[in-house]
Design an enzyme around this catalytic site. Structure first.
Site, PDB file in Angstrom:
ATOM      1  N   GLY A  10       0.830  -1.213   0.000  1.00 22.63           N
ATOM      2  CA  GLY A  10       0.000   0.000   0.000  1.00 22.63           C
ATOM      3  C   GLY A  10       0.860   1.258   0.000  1.00 22.63           C
ATOM      4  O   GLY A  10       2.087   1.182   0.054  1.00 22.63           O
ATOM      5  N   GLN A  11       0.210   2.431  -0.054  1.00 21.49           N
ATOM      6  CA  GLN A  11       1.001   3.674  -0.148  1.00 21.49           C
ATOM      7  C   GLN A  11       1.843   3.898   1.115  1.00 21.49           C
ATOM      8  O   GLN A  11       3.029   4.246   1.019  1.00 21.49           O
ATOM      9  CB  GLN A  11       0.141   4.895  -0.481  1.00 21.49           C
ATOM     10  CG  GLN A  11      -0.954   5.223   0.494  1.00 21.49           C
ATOM     11  CD  GLN A  11      -1.581   6.602   0.245  1.00 21.49           C
ATOM     12  OE1 GLN A  11      -0.999   7.461  -0.418  1.00 21.49           O
ATOM     13  NE2 GLN A  11      -2.753   6.824   0.788  1.00 21.49           N
ATOM     14  N   ALA A  60      -4.968  -2.360   5.251  1.00 19.70           N
ATOM     15  CA  ALA A  60      -6.276  -1.812   5.618  1.00 19.70           C
ATOM     16  C   ALA A  60      -7.233  -1.893   4.449  1.00 19.70           C
ATOM     17  O   ALA A  60      -6.818  -2.004   3.292  1.00 19.70           O
ATOM     18  CB  ALA A  60      -6.126  -0.339   6.031  1.00 19.70           C
ATOM     19  N   ASP A 102      -8.376   9.961  11.393  1.00 14.99           N
ATOM     20  CA  ASP A 102      -9.225  11.040  11.931  1.00 14.99           C
ATOM     21  C   ASP A 102     -10.712  10.689  11.821  1.00 14.99           C
ATOM     22  O   ASP A 102     -11.541  11.309  12.479  1.00 14.99           O
ATOM     23  CB  ASP A 102      -8.941  12.351  11.183  1.00 14.99           C
ATOM     24  CG  ASP A 102      -9.190  12.231   9.686  1.00 14.99           C
ATOM     25  OD1 ASP A 102      -8.726  11.245   9.092  1.00 14.99           O
ATOM     26  OD2 ASP A 102      -9.856  13.109   9.111  1.00 14.99           O
ATOM     27  N   TYR A 125     -16.110   2.873   7.705  1.00 20.07           N
ATOM     28  CA  TYR A 125     -14.647   2.886   7.769  1.00 20.07           C
ATOM     29  C   TYR A 125     -14.167   3.385   9.134  1.00 20.07           C
ATOM     30  O   TYR A 125     -13.352   2.732   9.795  1.00 20.07           O
ATOM     31  CB  TYR A 125     -14.092   3.767   6.640  1.00 20.07           C
ATOM     32  CG  TYR A 125     -12.606   4.028   6.739  1.00 20.07           C
ATOM     33  CD1 TYR A 125     -11.679   3.036   6.433  1.00 20.07           C
ATOM     34  CD2 TYR A 125     -12.122   5.272   7.151  1.00 20.07           C
ATOM     35  CE1 TYR A 125     -10.317   3.277   6.533  1.00 20.07           C
ATOM     36  CE2 TYR A 125     -10.766   5.524   7.254  1.00 20.07           C
ATOM     37  CZ  TYR A 125      -9.863   4.523   6.943  1.00 20.07           C
ATOM     38  OH  TYR A 125      -8.516   4.766   7.062  1.00 20.07           O
ATOM     39  N   TRP A 150      -5.723  12.210   5.684  1.00 20.23           N
ATOM     40  CA  TRP A 150      -5.522  12.580   4.270  1.00 20.23           C
ATOM     41  C   TRP A 150      -4.117  12.207   3.755  1.00 20.23           C
ATOM     42  O   TRP A 150      -3.374  13.059   3.263  1.00 20.23           O
ATOM     43  CB  TRP A 150      -5.749  14.076   4.074  1.00 20.23           C
ATOM     44  CG  TRP A 150      -7.167  14.523   4.216  1.00 20.23           C
ATOM     45  CD1 TRP A 150      -8.231  13.814   4.683  1.00 20.23           C
ATOM     46  CD2 TRP A 150      -7.687  15.821   3.878  1.00 20.23           C
ATOM     47  NE1 TRP A 150      -9.358  14.574   4.666  1.00 20.23           N
ATOM     48  CE2 TRP A 150      -9.060  15.818   4.183  1.00 20.23           C
ATOM     49  CE3 TRP A 150      -7.119  16.980   3.364  1.00 20.23           C
ATOM     50  CZ2 TRP A 150      -9.875  16.925   3.977  1.00 20.23           C
ATOM     51  CZ3 TRP A 150      -7.930  18.093   3.170  1.00 20.23           C
ATOM     52  CH2 TRP A 150      -9.291  18.062   3.465  1.00 20.23           C
TER      53      TRP A 150
HETATM   54  N1  LIG Z   1      -5.168   6.910   3.024  1.00 18.02           N
HETATM   55  C1  LIG Z   1      -5.485   7.787   3.953  1.00 18.02           C
HETATM   56  O1  LIG Z   1      -5.859   8.936   3.671  1.00 18.02           O
HETATM   57  C2  LIG Z   1      -5.368   7.420   5.412  1.00 18.02           C
HETATM   58  C3  LIG Z   1      -5.706   8.383   6.375  1.00 18.02           C
HETATM   59  C4  LIG Z   1      -5.612   8.046   7.729  1.00 18.02           C
HETATM   60  C5  LIG Z   1      -5.167   6.775   8.094  1.00 18.02           C
HETATM   61  N2  LIG Z   1      -4.853   5.862   7.133  1.00 18.02           N
HETATM   62  C6  LIG Z   1      -4.418   4.538   7.574  1.00 18.02           C
HETATM   63  O2  LIG Z   1      -3.099   4.305   7.108  1.00 18.02           O
HETATM   64  C7  LIG Z   1      -2.920   2.906   6.888  1.00 18.02           C
HETATM   65  C8  LIG Z   1      -2.344   2.666   5.499  1.00 18.02           C
HETATM   66  O3  LIG Z   1      -3.296   3.125   4.535  1.00 18.02           O
HETATM   67  P1  LIG Z   1      -2.903   3.367   3.014  1.00 18.02           P
HETATM   68  O4  LIG Z   1      -3.362   4.727   2.661  1.00 18.02           O
HETATM   69  O5  LIG Z   1      -1.482   2.985   2.766  1.00 18.02           O
HETATM   70  O6  LIG Z   1      -3.886   2.324   2.309  1.00 18.02           O
HETATM   71  P2  LIG Z   1      -3.681   1.539   0.938  1.00 18.02           P
HETATM   72  O7  LIG Z   1      -2.806   2.288   0.003  1.00 18.02           O
HETATM   73  O8  LIG Z   1      -5.060   1.170   0.521  1.00 18.02           O
HETATM   74  O9  LIG Z   1      -2.896   0.233   1.385  1.00 18.02           O
HETATM   75  C9  LIG Z   1      -3.500  -0.767   2.144  1.00 18.02           C
HETATM   76  C10 LIG Z   1      -2.831  -2.065   1.797  1.00 18.02           C
HETATM   77  O10 LIG Z   1      -3.399  -3.088   2.610  1.00 18.02           O
HETATM   78  C11 LIG Z   1      -3.553  -4.239   1.796  1.00 18.02           C
HETATM   79  N3  LIG Z   1      -4.540  -5.146   2.366  1.00 18.02           N
HETATM   80  C12 LIG Z   1      -5.891  -5.069   2.301  1.00 18.02           C
HETATM   81  N4  LIG Z   1      -6.434  -6.118   2.929  1.00 18.02           N
HETATM   82  C13 LIG Z   1      -5.409  -6.878   3.421  1.00 18.02           C
HETATM   83  C14 LIG Z   1      -5.334  -8.078   4.146  1.00 18.02           C
HETATM   84  N5  LIG Z   1      -6.438  -8.751   4.521  1.00 18.02           N
HETATM   85  N6  LIG Z   1      -4.122  -8.562   4.481  1.00 18.02           N
HETATM   86  C15 LIG Z   1      -3.001  -7.902   4.095  1.00 18.02           C
HETATM   87  N7  LIG Z   1      -3.005  -6.776   3.382  1.00 18.02           N
HETATM   88  C16 LIG Z   1      -4.201  -6.252   3.055  1.00 18.02           C
HETATM   89  C17 LIG Z   1      -3.976  -3.695   0.443  1.00 18.02           C
HETATM   90  O11 LIG Z   1      -3.769  -4.653  -0.556  1.00 18.02           O
HETATM   91  P3  LIG Z   1      -4.703  -4.636  -1.880  1.00 18.02           P
HETATM   92  O12 LIG Z   1      -4.397  -3.341  -2.556  1.00 18.02           O
HETATM   93  O13 LIG Z   1      -4.266  -5.854  -2.603  1.00 18.02           O
HETATM   94  O14 LIG Z   1      -6.127  -4.693  -1.376  1.00 18.02           O
HETATM   95  C18 LIG Z   1      -3.036  -2.491   0.320  1.00 18.02           C
HETATM   96  O15 LIG Z   1      -1.807  -2.865  -0.231  1.00 18.02           O
HETATM   97  C19 LIG Z   1      -4.295   2.268   7.120  1.00 18.02           C
HETATM   98  O16 LIG Z   1      -4.334   1.759   8.426  1.00 18.02           O
HETATM   99  C20 LIG Z   1      -5.255   3.415   6.985  1.00 18.02           C
HETATM  100  O17 LIG Z   1      -6.428   3.185   7.730  1.00 18.02           O
HETATM  101  C21 LIG Z   1      -4.924   6.162   5.801  1.00 18.02           C
END
Ligand SMILES: NC(=O)c1ccc[n+]([C@@H]2O[C@H](COP(=O)([O-])OP(=O)(O)OC[C@H]3O[C@@H](n4cnc5c(N)ncnc54)[C@H](OP(=O)(O)O)[C@@H]3O)[C@@H](O)[C@H]2O)c1
Length: 301
Positions: A10-11, A60, A102, A125, A150
């Protein structure tokens, strides 16, 4: 210190892998294909084999809009997956780092949210992440929960990448003008995670475990965020000026999106770990630079 990262594709997972590797830590990064965090047997086997000191969960179900229509899968990953990891960490003696959001707050508070403010999630979510937090608190006392907002990155499918792609293609965009929060570059977030890990690794004070907030500095709207991405891309010679139109959340089809203000106060992180905020505008600059470096590396090959 041995660090294992789940959701490494993921990112945030990719940013963590890069920053930890640059710091010479040799992290073990596992993508979803390599480890499904909802599979308790697989998680226990991997932890027994790798024996990490720290597990960072970057896995996630992160699409807020899609989560509204797919609550079962969202809870399975964000709540139950967190519980599986927290239990396994406690059993194997690893500390657990859980990233949260948040969206655990209702977005109705005019002032920034502190860790002591009561969560009141308003969508699937946000609730799944809050229940994930609660599972971590229950099952793994040696935990760090870091809420952020964000998150954007030069990699993956996120607001920054989508905005930049439209600017490069010369297509006008709309930006919501009634949601206020702080954009956070994944690279900055990864630096914060590593700074926290280094401190808990050498400081045995049990008071350090707990819940913290980090976001990049500067509250803004999606509209202003989009305008800044476009203007910095224009300045960097990567796009030409396009029209960015402000709209209201009520104009969006997505019911998970509503007018809200969810700025996170980061004082607790600063006074406990001495970590200060970096600016999100610097994050945009850094992300654009990474894209330029990537493109010039491709051209020279
Ligand atoms: N993005 C935001 O704005 C934001 C804001 C606040 C907090 N966060 C938190 O930051 C964290 C990282 O988020 P991110 O933005 O990096 O999200 P992301 O880019 O969607 O990355 C999430 C990764 O988790 C993988 N995943 C999903 N289900 C899984 C499972 N059952 N087992 C193992 N891997 C799995 C996904 O794989 P696939 O792509 O193959 O599904 C993806 O590679 C999360 O906890 C999120 O809640 C994010």
């Amino acid at each position: 210190m041995r660090v294992l990262i789940t959701g490494a594709g993921g990112q945030v997972g990719r940013a963590l892998m890069r920053v930890l590797t640059e710091a010479g830590l040799v992290p073990v990064g596992l993508t979803r294909a390599q480890l499904d965090i909802t599979d308790a047997g697989a998680v226990a086997a991997v932890l027994a084999q790798e024996k990490p000191d720290y597990v960072i969960n970057a896995a996630a179900f992160s699409d807020v809009a899609v989560a509204q229509g797919d609550a079962t899968r969202c809870y399975a990953i964000n709540r139950d997956g967190a519980a599986v990891l927290a239990r396994a960490c406690a059993e194997q003696g690893a500390a657990f780092f859980y990233l949260s959001t948040d969206y655990v707050f209702d977005g109705m508070q005019p002032q920034p949210y502190a860790e002591t403010d009561k969560p009141n999630p308003r969508n699937v979510y946000g609730n799944s992440k809050y229940e994930g937090e609660e599972a971590v608190r229950e099952y793994c006392p040696r935990h760090l929960i870091l809420r952020t907002s964000w998150v954007f990155s030069e990699e993956g499918n996120n607001f920054f990448v989508r905005t930049l792609e439209r600017a490069v293609a010369g297509q006008p965009i709309k930006g919501v003008n009634d949601q206020i929060s702080c954009p956070t570059w994944a690279g900055h977030l990864a630096l914060v995670v590593i700074a926290m890990l280094r401190q808990v690794d050498c400081n045995t004070d049990p008071e350090l475990w707990g819940t913290y907030h980090y976001c990049d500095r500067g509250a803004t709207t999606r509209y202003d965020f989009a305008r800044t991405i476009v203007s910095q891309a224009v300045q960097a010679g990567m796009a030409s000026e396009i029209q960015v139109t402000p709209i209201e959340s009520s104009e969006l089809q997505n019911r998970a999106e509503e007018a809200r203000q969810s700025v996170l106060a980061t004082d607790h992180l600063f006074f406990t770990f001495g970590i200060r905020q970096r600016g999100w505008r610097q994050g945009i600059k850094a992300a654009l630079r990474k894209i330029q470096q990537r493109e010039s590396a491709v051209q020279s090959n």
